[in-house]
Design a protein around this motif. Structure first.
Motif, PDB file in Angstrom:
ATOM      1  N   GLY A  13      70.876  59.597 104.488  1.00 34.03           N
ATOM      2  CA  GLY A  13      70.603  60.009 103.100  1.00 34.03           C
ATOM      3  C   GLY A  13      70.130  61.460 103.065  1.00 34.03           C
ATOM      4  N   GLY A  14      69.298  61.837 104.035  1.00 33.12           N
ATOM      5  CA  GLY A  14      68.783  63.209 104.108  1.00 33.12           C
ATOM      6  C   GLY A  14      69.903  64.193 104.414  1.00 33.12           C
ATOM      7  N   ILE A  29      66.296  61.433  93.717  1.00 32.61           N
ATOM      8  CA  ILE A  29      66.113  60.736  94.990  1.00 32.61           C
ATOM      9  C   ILE A  29      64.835  59.893  95.014  1.00 32.61           C
ATOM     10  CG2 ILE A  29      67.379  62.544  96.246  1.00 32.61           C
ATOM     11  CD1 ILE A  29      64.697  63.579  97.312  1.00 32.61           C
ATOM     12  N   SER A  30      64.854  58.869  95.868  1.00 31.61           N
ATOM     13  CA  SER A  30      63.636  58.077  96.104  1.00 31.61           C
ATOM     14  C   SER A  30      63.639  57.644  97.565  1.00 31.61           C
ATOM     15  CB  SER A  30      63.602  56.842  95.191  1.00 31.61           C
ATOM     16  OG  SER A  30      64.700  56.002  95.485  1.00 31.61           O
ATOM     17  N   GLU A  39      59.433  67.329 101.366  1.00 31.80           N
ATOM     18  CA  GLU A  39      60.239  68.515 101.721  1.00 31.80           C
ATOM     19  C   GLU A  39      61.281  68.857 100.647  1.00 31.80           C
ATOM     20  OE1 GLU A  39      63.673  68.268 104.503  1.00 31.80           O
ATOM     21  OE2 GLU A  39      62.825  66.333 105.110  1.00 31.80           O
ATOM     22  N   TYR A  40      61.505  67.925  99.689  1.00 29.45           N
ATOM     23  CA  TYR A  40      62.499  68.179  98.632  1.00 29.45           C
ATOM     24  C   TYR A  40      61.873  68.755  97.366  1.00 29.45           C
ATOM     25  CZ  TYR A  40      65.558  65.549 101.690  1.00 29.45           C
ATOM     26  OH  TYR A  40      66.285  65.156 102.771  1.00 29.45           O
ATOM     27  N   ILE A  48      62.472  63.906  91.991  1.00 26.44           N
ATOM     28  CA  ILE A  48      61.970  62.863  92.886  1.00 26.44           C
ATOM     29  C   ILE A  48      61.398  61.722  92.043  1.00 26.44           C
ATOM     30  CG2 ILE A  48      60.219  62.356  94.640  1.00 26.44           C
ATOM     31  CD1 ILE A  48      60.565  65.317  95.554  1.00 26.44           C
ATOM     32  N   LYS A  49      61.799  60.496  92.374  1.00 21.94           N
ATOM     33  CA  LYS A  49      61.298  59.329  91.623  1.00 21.94           C
ATOM     34  C   LYS A  49      60.543  58.407  92.565  1.00 21.94           C
ATOM     35  CE  LYS A  49      63.576  60.206  87.709  1.00 21.94           C
ATOM     36  NZ  LYS A  49      62.891  60.600  86.470  1.00 21.94           N
ATOM     37  N   LYS A  50      59.528  57.761  92.016  1.00 26.01           N
ATOM     38  CA  LYS A  50      58.768  56.795  92.827  1.00 26.01           C
ATOM     39  C   LYS A  50      59.472  55.445  92.850  1.00 26.01           C
ATOM     40  CE  LYS A  50      54.069  58.526  92.627  1.00 26.01           C
ATOM     41  NZ  LYS A  50      53.591  59.192  91.407  1.00 26.01           N
ATOM     42  N   ASP A  51      60.155  55.163  91.737  1.00 28.13           N
ATOM     43  CA  ASP A  51      60.747  53.843  91.548  1.00 28.13           C
ATOM     44  C   ASP A  51      62.272  53.941  91.723  1.00 28.13           C
ATOM     45  OD1 ASP A  51      61.740  51.466  90.405  1.00 28.13           O
ATOM     46  OD2 ASP A  51      59.973  51.299  89.107  1.00 28.13           O
ATOM     47  N   ASN A  52      62.839  53.104  92.599  1.00 28.10           N
ATOM     48  CA  ASN A  52      64.298  53.130  92.821  1.00 28.10           C
ATOM     49  C   ASN A  52      65.068  52.918  91.514  1.00 28.10           C
ATOM     50  OD1 ASN A  52      63.931  53.464  95.574  1.00 28.10           O
ATOM     51  ND2 ASN A  52      63.988  51.260  96.012  1.00 28.10           N
TER      52      ASN A  52
END
Ligand SMILES: NC(=O)C1=CN([C@@H]2O[C@H](COP(=O)(O)OP(=O)(O)OC[C@H]3O[C@@H](n4cnc5c(N)ncnc54)[C@H](OP(=O)(O)O)[C@@H]3O)[C@@H](O)[C@H]2O)C=CC1
Ligand SMILES: O=C(O)[C@@H]1CCC=N1
Length: 260
Positions: A13-14, A29-30, A39-40, A48-52
């Motif tokens: 994924g990275g 992304i999560s 790093e993103y 960036i999200k905490k929840d999928n």
């Protein structure tokens, strides 16, 4: 342009994320552990999200880049927000379209097998979409993976062979590079130079196959002078079943894909 979601920012994924970020695509992304996400933070085109589930809600193409053993759990978690217009991009080894369609019925799904050189835009990805994707959506999946190397639509029955030959191949090549460097170090070359010189030689050899379109056997013959040094090395590789070893390795990876 449609946003791309990536759930799971590990090795693969990275690698995909870095390739797409540098191409200016907007990502959401999560990841399970938040440390990997920090790093993103510096990239303007990454959310960036905490929840999928928030990744799925806000993206059209969702790359599920978690390990196969947690695939079903993550799909369970996001199923409710996975509407009909969205496309699941599965990159898991051993997950057939049939298995995925059971987990996410009547949804657009593409099985894709990328490889880690995606990180330096030299990946190779095989793509196998289900019949619910439109022509434009199939093209867009191919475009996404073309941004990080080459991409090709492949048939479902060749997917395991592709996975074993291309998804896993970088590991075999790195093992080869490491072993070749050991041989060079044994004979006095310094290790840092050995890695650089051998990696360039591997890359150049691969480029010859792609650009000359000559049979690999013909390219091998071009290197092998009569009574010279290369044939001595080739004889040892044949005696140690180099080709048989590679064939068996790919076969073993295919068998594992079938039984995951
Ligand atoms: N590695 C490769 O070369 C290739 C891998 N693949 C496929 O890619 C997938 C990922 O493999 P790989 O990248 O090697 O594995 P990694 O373990 O490196 O990455 C998986 C990532 O998923 C995260 N994760 C785990 N559970 C969740 C969750 N519930 N929600 C969100 N994120 C989660 C992990 O976070 P944390 O670290 O916090 O646990 C980790 O960062 C596999 O399905 C594999 O088959 C395909 C082609 C090549
Ligand atoms: O080893 C694995 O299972 C994954 C799939 C291909 C490369 N890595």
């Amino acid at each position: 342009m449609d946003k791309i979601g990536i759930i799971g920012i590990g090795n693969m994924g990275g690698a995909i994320a870095h390739g797409l970020i540098k191409n200016g695509r907007e990502l959401i992304i999560s990841n399970k552990s938040p440390e990997k996400l920090s790093e993103y933070e510096k990239f303007k085109n990454v959310e960036i999200k905490k929840d999928n589930r928030d990744v799925v809600k806000d993206s059209k193409y969702i790359i599920l880049a978690v390990k196969p053993k947690v695939y079903a759990d993550v799909i369970d978690e996001v199923r409710e927000v996975f509407s009909e217009d969205k496309i699941l991009i599965s990159i898991a080894a051993g997950f057939t379209l049939e298995k995925l369609e059971k987990l996410l019925p009547s949804r657009k799904i593409a099985m894709v097998m990328p490889n880690t050189p995606a990180m330096v835009y030299e990946g190779m990805s095989g793509i196998c979409p289900n019949e619910l994707l439109s022509e434009d959506e199939r093209d867009e999946v191919k475009n996404i993976f073309n941004l990080i190397g080459r991409a090709a639509i492949i048939s479902e029955d060749s997917f395991n062979a592709f996975s074993a030959a291309c998804g896993s191949l970088p590991a075999y090549v790195y093992m080869f590079i490491e072993a070749a460097a050991d041989g060079a170090v044994l004979n006095g070359l310094n290790r840092r130079d050995a890695y650089e010189f051998i990696a360039q030689s591997v890359m150049g050899s691969a480029k010859m196959v792609l650009e000359t379109e000559k049979h690999p056997g013909e390219l091998k013959d071009m290197v092998t002078s009569p009574g010279g040094t290369t044939i001595e090395g080739l004889k040892v590789l044949e005696e140690r079943a180099f080709r048989g070893g590679i064939i068996e390795a790919i076969n073993a990876a295919v068998e594992k894909s079938k039984n995951m």
